[in-house]
Structure formats: structure tokens, C-alpha cells
Design a protein around this motif. Structure first.
Motif: not given
Length: 198
Positions: A24-25, A28, A30
Motif C-alpha cells: 500500500i505504501l 501511494l 512512497e
């Protein structure tokens, strides 16, 4: 001696959640490998298990663990019980307080158990409307009282941080059973939870 925090989490669940949160990071935009984020997937995985631990607990059993026979039928109120839950629609917190009352029908329970019931149902993915009714139903089932009342007031971060972005809005839900469906009894309860008795 160095400080060591001891917590117990399901290793399989923790590892599975960590992998998903790492992805997920990255999705996004990141970099999950940078220093500040290296332990973030593990922290979130453990935090989510803590915040949803209510799935592993049984509210009726908690109430029955401190159930005492008392021949009284006066209203018992535990008010301003802090609650922290996660909205199931956005996984954002909603925070507030619960006011819970019951009228015994031969049985009472430990006052702290009422607060525990609020915690058990709060620590699940929730909507405030269902949370209110689940608290009422557990007390009704365990104690078989003459009446139960539950009022919850909460602020929802899904309304405050996103969407309509209304920081000052709050939501109130209520559920009543038995004697609290009577206008006079319900009015007495509402008056008492609104009063400053300190």
C-alpha cells in the motif's frame, strides 16, 4: 536493564498484514524502504490487530463473569464511557462516548463490565448505528433486565478529514428496550446523562 515492551500478536496475521501495508505504501507513491517507513508496516499490522481485538471477545461472557443476584429494580447508569472505533467504510476512526443504563430484574453486573462491553464492540470495524444496538443486545441477553438504554455521541474522522470536511459535526445514536420505551423513564435517563452531578 533496557526497556522491552511485551505484546502478543498472531505472527501469521502480522506478517500477512505487513506485506499488504508495505505494498500500500508503495502504491501511494512512497518508498517503503526509507528509514522513516521501514517499521511502519509492522506497526500498522499490530495496531490494526489491537483496534479489532473485539472479534476475539464475547460480551455476554464478560457480563456473566461478574453477575450478581440483587433484588433491586432501580436504574443503573454508566455514562461518559470513552470509545474509539473504526468506521468500516473508510477504516478511519470515530471517537466519542457511550451512556449505558439498565433496570435490573434480579441481576446486576460489575460496573466495569459495562465499559468492557462498549470496548468489545467498539474494537471491531463498525458503524455507530450497529454499535449502539449490539451493546444493548448483549446487556439484554446476559442480564434479562426490565429495560436497557444506550446513547452514543461520536465524531467521525471520515466526515472531518475527507468528503464534506465538517470538523464540528457529531452524530448521536440511541437504542431503547423495555421500560426505556416508556416516555417517562426515557426522559429521566436523558436528563441524568445530560446533568453535571459532580
Amino acid at each position: 536493564m533496557a526497556y522491552r515492551k511485551t505484546e502478543h500478536y498472531d505472527e501469521t496475521v502480522t506478517n500477512g498484514l505487513m506485506n499488504h501495508y508495505k505494498e500500500i505504501l508503495n502504491l501511494l507513491g512512497e518508498n517503503s524502504e526509507r528509514e522513516g517507513l521501514l517499521k511502519t508496516p509492522e506497526r500498522i499490522a499490530k495496531a490494526m490487530q489491537f483496534m479489532t481485538q473485539g472479534y476475539e471477545q464475547n460480551a455476554v461472557e464478560i457480563l456473566n463473569s461478574a453477575k450478581f443476584h440483587e433484588p433491586i429494580s432501580e436504574m443503573v447508569i454508566v455514562k461518559d464511557i470513552e470509545l474509539y472505533s473504526l468506521c468500516e467504510h473508510h477504516l478511519l476512526p470515530f471517537i466519542g462516548k457511550a451512556h449505558v443504563a439498565y433496570i435490573p430484574n434480579g441481576w446486576i453486573t460489575g460496573l466495569s463490565k459495562i465499559a468492557r462491553v462498549v470496548d468489545i464492540f467498539s474494537r471491531r470495524l463498525q458503524v455507530q448505528e450497529r454499535l449502539t444496538v449490539e451493546i444493548l443486545d448483549a446487556i439484554k441477553e446476559a442480564l434479562q433486565p426490565l429495560g436497557v438504554a444506550v446513547v452514543i455521541e461520536a465524531k467521525h474522522l471520515c466526515m472531518m478529514m475527507r468528503g464534506v470536511s465538517k470538523q464540528n459535526s457529531s452524530t448521536t445514536t440511541s437504542a431503547f428496550f423495555g421500560e426505556f420505551e416508556n416516555d417517562r423513564t426515557r426522559s429521566e435517563f436523558m436528563k441524568l446523562i445530560s446533568a453535571e452531578l459532580h
